[in-house]
Design an enzyme around this catalytic site. Sequence first.
Site, PDB file in Angstrom:
ATOM      1  N   ASP A 170       2.242  -3.443   6.819  1.00  0.00           N
ATOM      2  CA  ASP A 170       2.813  -2.171   6.358  1.00  0.00           C
ATOM      3  C   ASP A 170       3.232  -1.311   7.544  1.00  0.00           C
ATOM      4  O   ASP A 170       2.986  -1.668   8.699  1.00  0.00           O
ATOM      5  CB  ASP A 170       1.798  -1.420   5.495  1.00  0.00           C
ATOM      6  CG  ASP A 170       2.439  -0.776   4.284  1.00  0.00           C
ATOM      7  OD1 ASP A 170       3.459  -0.070   4.463  1.00  0.00           O
ATOM      8  OD2 ASP A 170       1.949  -0.959   3.161  1.00  0.00           O
ATOM      9  N   LEU A 186       0.813  -1.215   0.000  1.00  0.00           N
ATOM     10  CA  LEU A 186       0.000   0.000   0.000  1.00  0.00           C
ATOM     11  C   LEU A 186       0.844   1.261   0.000  1.00  0.00           C
ATOM     12  O   LEU A 186       0.443   2.281  -0.576  1.00  0.00           O
ATOM     13  CB  LEU A 186      -0.943   0.010   1.206  1.00  0.00           C
ATOM     14  CG  LEU A 186      -1.991  -1.109   1.284  1.00  0.00           C
ATOM     15  CD1 LEU A 186      -2.979  -0.813   2.403  1.00  0.00           C
ATOM     16  CD2 LEU A 186      -2.713  -1.316  -0.032  1.00  0.00           C
ATOM     17  N   HIS A 187       2.019   1.212   0.626  1.00  0.00           N
ATOM     18  CA  HIS A 187       2.846   2.426   0.696  1.00  0.00           C
ATOM     19  C   HIS A 187       3.456   2.810  -0.657  1.00  0.00           C
ATOM     20  O   HIS A 187       4.076   3.865  -0.766  1.00  0.00           O
ATOM     21  CB  HIS A 187       3.938   2.294   1.759  1.00  0.00           C
ATOM     22  CG  HIS A 187       4.924   1.191   1.518  1.00  0.00           C
ATOM     23  ND1 HIS A 187       5.192   0.222   2.460  1.00  0.00           N
ATOM     24  CD2 HIS A 187       5.734   0.910   0.476  1.00  0.00           C
ATOM     25  CE1 HIS A 187       6.110  -0.595   2.001  1.00  0.00           C
ATOM     26  NE2 HIS A 187       6.460  -0.191   0.802  1.00  0.00           N
ATOM     27  N   LEU A 188       3.268   1.983  -1.664  1.00  0.00           N
ATOM     28  CA  LEU A 188       3.824   2.277  -2.984  1.00  0.00           C
ATOM     29  C   LEU A 188       2.876   3.086  -3.859  1.00  0.00           C
ATOM     30  O   LEU A 188       3.287   3.589  -4.911  1.00  0.00           O
ATOM     31  CB  LEU A 188       4.160   0.968  -3.715  1.00  0.00           C
ATOM     32  CG  LEU A 188       5.134   0.022  -3.012  1.00  0.00           C
ATOM     33  CD1 LEU A 188       5.272  -1.264  -3.816  1.00  0.00           C
ATOM     34  CD2 LEU A 188       6.483   0.683  -2.811  1.00  0.00           C
TER      35      LEU A 188
END
Length: 337
Positions: A273, A244-246
């Site tokens: 995450d 998700l952090h991408l």
Amino acid sequence: MTTEEQTTPSSVTPDSIIQLAMGFMASKHLFVANEIGLFQRLAAGPATLDELAQRTGVPRRTVRISADAMVALGLVERHGDQYQNGPVAVAYLSGQGPADMRPMLRFFNRISYQTWGQLEEAIRSGQAPNRQGGGFSEADQRIFSEGVEAFGAGPAEALATGYTFSTHHRVLDLGGGTGSFLLRVLRQHARLQGTLFELSGAAAVARQRLAREPEGARVEVVVGDFFKDPLPAGHDAIIVANILHLFLPEQNRALLQHTRSSVTEGARLLIVDLLTDPTHTQPVGAALMAGEFLVIAGHGDVYSDAEVCGWLRETGWRPVEIIPLAGPISALVAEAV
């Protein structure tokens, strides 16, 4: 004397600014010490500078600079004219401890360090080139995949033991890199089967990695893009680790919707995450890593657990629990409704 000068406490000094500004020097010294094999060579036992120069193939004068920097940073100890690894280096950098963080340092050195030179432009423009999405050479892909595996080793082990996988039959790992999360889960649960869904470059590295492990025989590697391609069916648990952090929020909502449409009611989703507090400033490591995600992935960022829970509810998932894993990383568990 200005008003500002009059009201500035005499105890305030610029020391913290100088320490932060010089942080890149400590990082680069650590990366170079790792690259020349300093910690690995000291694993053979204490050494003088002459012996270190011989073991590493680095001139005596400059190996001293590297070794003394590691002494100053607390990773190497010096007793008289001999150097030896400190406890942390023995455990994580010697290649002989319970875990090996050297691939992570190589990734930071070979890929992240240069890429961070683009941070100012990325902050100003709001985006950066996406290196991770198929933008790596074969050599860089291996460095990246192995580095991410080393960074995630602690959380992967904690997830395998901290979540009850025994209720599941087949686990799908989306964008699972080398398969390190799946391997640890399958070691703990002999009846489980796994599927790794990755882009072609990462999948090639994963196949070689999985072939070296007995649990790899229980993992099917499927090549695809989880935004564009159908997800493999027949799974009652999905791991989305360090994904998700991408991406931007709208992309993450689309991904969560896509995963929901691929499973039946009651299936579990495990999001691993660096989830932050509502201010995005805690934990500190997550706030700093937001820059890493931006320059590596182009649009990356960090998100709070409240934001992710909101996306889950919008896309047909019910948040169940948050499991602290290792360091700043947690697992957010959700169920398909």
